[in-house]
Enzyme design. Sequence first.
Site, PDB file in Angstrom:
ATOM      1  CB  SER A 142      -0.862   0.012   1.255  1.00 49.04           C
ATOM      2  OG  SER A 142      -1.481   1.279   1.424  1.00 49.04           O
ATOM      3  CE1 TYR A 156      -3.812  -1.964   5.093  1.00 52.27           C
ATOM      4  CE2 TYR A 156      -3.107   0.259   4.520  1.00 52.27           C
ATOM      5  CZ  TYR A 156      -3.573  -0.990   4.143  1.00 52.27           C
ATOM      6  OH  TYR A 156      -3.790  -1.261   2.807  1.00 52.27           O
TER       7      TYR A 156
HETATM    8  P1  NAI Z   1     -11.171  -5.955   0.165  1.00 54.78           P
HETATM    9  O1  NAI Z   1     -11.583  -5.822   1.586  1.00 54.78           O
HETATM   10  O2  NAI Z   1     -12.212  -6.037  -0.876  1.00 54.78           O
HETATM   11  O3  NAI Z   1     -10.182  -7.173  -0.029  1.00 54.78           O
HETATM   12  C1  NAI Z   1      -9.427  -7.748   0.990  1.00 54.78           C
HETATM   13  C2  NAI Z   1      -9.600  -9.237   0.904  1.00 54.78           C
HETATM   14  O4  NAI Z   1      -8.821  -9.855   1.904  1.00 54.78           O
HETATM   15  C3  NAI Z   1     -11.054  -9.633   1.135  1.00 54.78           C
HETATM   16  O5  NAI Z   1     -11.460 -10.535   0.140  1.00 54.78           O
HETATM   17  C4  NAI Z   1     -11.007 -10.279   2.489  1.00 54.78           C
HETATM   18  O6  NAI Z   1     -11.969 -11.298   2.641  1.00 54.78           O
HETATM   19  C5  NAI Z   1      -9.611 -10.830   2.541  1.00 54.78           C
HETATM   20  N1  NAI Z   1      -9.180 -11.012   3.913  1.00 54.78           N
HETATM   21  C6  NAI Z   1      -9.013 -10.067   4.847  1.00 54.78           C
HETATM   22  N2  NAI Z   1      -8.645 -10.622   6.003  1.00 54.78           N
HETATM   23  C7  NAI Z   1      -8.585 -11.953   5.791  1.00 54.78           C
HETATM   24  C8  NAI Z   1      -8.268 -13.062   6.608  1.00 54.78           C
HETATM   25  N3  NAI Z   1      -7.942 -12.934   7.891  1.00 54.78           N
HETATM   26  N4  NAI Z   1      -8.313 -14.298   6.056  1.00 54.78           N
HETATM   27  C9  NAI Z   1      -8.662 -14.463   4.765  1.00 54.78           C
HETATM   28  N5  NAI Z   1      -8.968 -13.445   3.944  1.00 54.78           N
HETATM   29  C10 NAI Z   1      -8.926 -12.217   4.454  1.00 54.78           C
HETATM   30  O7  NAI Z   1     -10.241  -4.704  -0.118  1.00 54.78           O
HETATM   31  P2  NAI Z   1      -9.155  -4.420  -1.248  1.00 54.78           P
HETATM   32  O8  NAI Z   1      -9.055  -2.962  -1.284  1.00 54.78           O
HETATM   33  O9  NAI Z   1      -9.446  -5.167  -2.475  1.00 54.78           O
HETATM   34  O10 NAI Z   1      -7.832  -4.974  -0.568  1.00 54.78           O
HETATM   35  C11 NAI Z   1      -6.937  -5.872  -1.209  1.00 54.78           C
HETATM   36  C12 NAI Z   1      -5.526  -5.531  -0.785  1.00 54.78           C
HETATM   37  O11 NAI Z   1      -5.202  -4.239  -1.291  1.00 54.78           O
HETATM   38  C13 NAI Z   1      -5.318  -5.463   0.727  1.00 54.78           C
HETATM   39  O12 NAI Z   1      -4.096  -6.087   1.062  1.00 54.78           O
HETATM   40  C14 NAI Z   1      -5.258  -3.968   0.996  1.00 54.78           C
HETATM   41  O13 NAI Z   1      -4.516  -3.665   2.138  1.00 54.78           O
HETATM   42  C15 NAI Z   1      -4.615  -3.466  -0.273  1.00 54.78           C
HETATM   43  N6  NAI Z   1      -4.795  -2.050  -0.538  1.00 54.78           N
HETATM   44  C16 NAI Z   1      -6.030  -1.532  -0.846  1.00 54.78           C
HETATM   45  C17 NAI Z   1      -6.176  -0.179  -1.084  1.00 54.78           C
HETATM   46  C18 NAI Z   1      -7.494   0.451  -1.422  1.00 54.78           C
HETATM   47  O14 NAI Z   1      -7.582   1.707  -1.463  1.00 54.78           O
HETATM   48  N7  NAI Z   1      -8.542  -0.283  -1.668  1.00 54.78           N
HETATM   49  C19 NAI Z   1      -5.020   0.724  -1.018  1.00 54.78           C
HETATM   50  C20 NAI Z   1      -3.789   0.081  -0.696  1.00 54.78           C
HETATM   51  C21 NAI Z   1      -3.693  -1.258  -0.471  1.00 54.78           C
END
Ligand code: NAI
Length: 247
Positions: A142, A156
């Site tokens: 991130s 985070y």
């Molecule tokens: P999201 O919440 O849609 O995706 C995160 C995924 O990780 C979800 O499918 C969730 O079920 C899974 N997850 C979380 N904790 C878990 C656990 N303990 N066990 C199994 N699965 C788990 O959000 P997004 O934005 O698609 O996030 C994906 C990645 O991108 C993350 O690592 C996030 O930190 C990163 N990110 C997102 C940004 C944004 O603005 N959306 C910015 C920078 C990084």
Amino acid sequence: MDRTLLITGASSGIGAACARLAAAPGQHLLLHYGRNREGAEAVAKDARAKGATVTLLQADVGDATEIARLGAEMAEAADPALPLHLINNAGIVDQRASLADLTAERLTRMFAVNTVGAILVAQAAVALMRRGAGGQIVNVSSTAARKGMGGEYVDYAASKAAIDCFTIGLADELAAEGIRVNAVRPGLIETEIHAKGGQPERLDSIGHTPPLGRPGSTEEVAEVILWLLSDSASYVTRTVVDVAGGR
Ligand code: NAI
């Protein structure tokens, strides 16, 4: 190119976009999810419609025992004759908080999922790559890792800075085996993670602040991730790419 593609956190957001974009004949998708079985099944349905084969795998990546089980299930599902590509994407954020409000419980969970979980998933994936057909890795960091996010999410940010460092170290460790390890740093991307972190209004309030003047889409991040995994990026390793509209 035929391959097995393991995506953690594939039921929503960036992970789901990667699965949908990669889906095609010859793509054997291992779609990992935590609790959102319904979301994972919707992604699987779309991917199968585009000719991919799909296996759903469930595990809490904040729990080492569950990752060990996930590793065994991955070993069973992945064809040893095919390269294994890993998108190490699952992650969490938490409520906005300053230092005084951070609890040991929150810190432990944040690092268990975002850092320890990602490292253990990579460990399990590399063991399968070493069965012979090799592989590639992209970790999802991130821009918080660069910014520190003081007064908002220093935990985070620190958990993701560890991913940047892990990416560099693992790339060095695996380069001689032909396994490239890179990362992306998304900026403000249109996903549910902001609402999950207690800020559903985040994109409306600051989404215009990157130099490109808007938040990014999940597809824009997925494009870069899939490029890093592809042979078009065959001379790219140990690199962290910002996908953040200029900030
Ligand atoms: P999201 O919440 O849609 O995706 C995160 C995924 O990780 C979800 O499918 C969730 O079920 C899974 N997850 C979380 N904790 C878990 C656990 N303990 N066990 C199994 N699965 C788990 O959000 P997004 O934005 O698609 O996030 C994906 C990645 O991108 C993350 O690592 C996030 O930190 C990163 N990110 C997102 C940004 C944004 O603005 N959306 C910015 C920078 C990084």
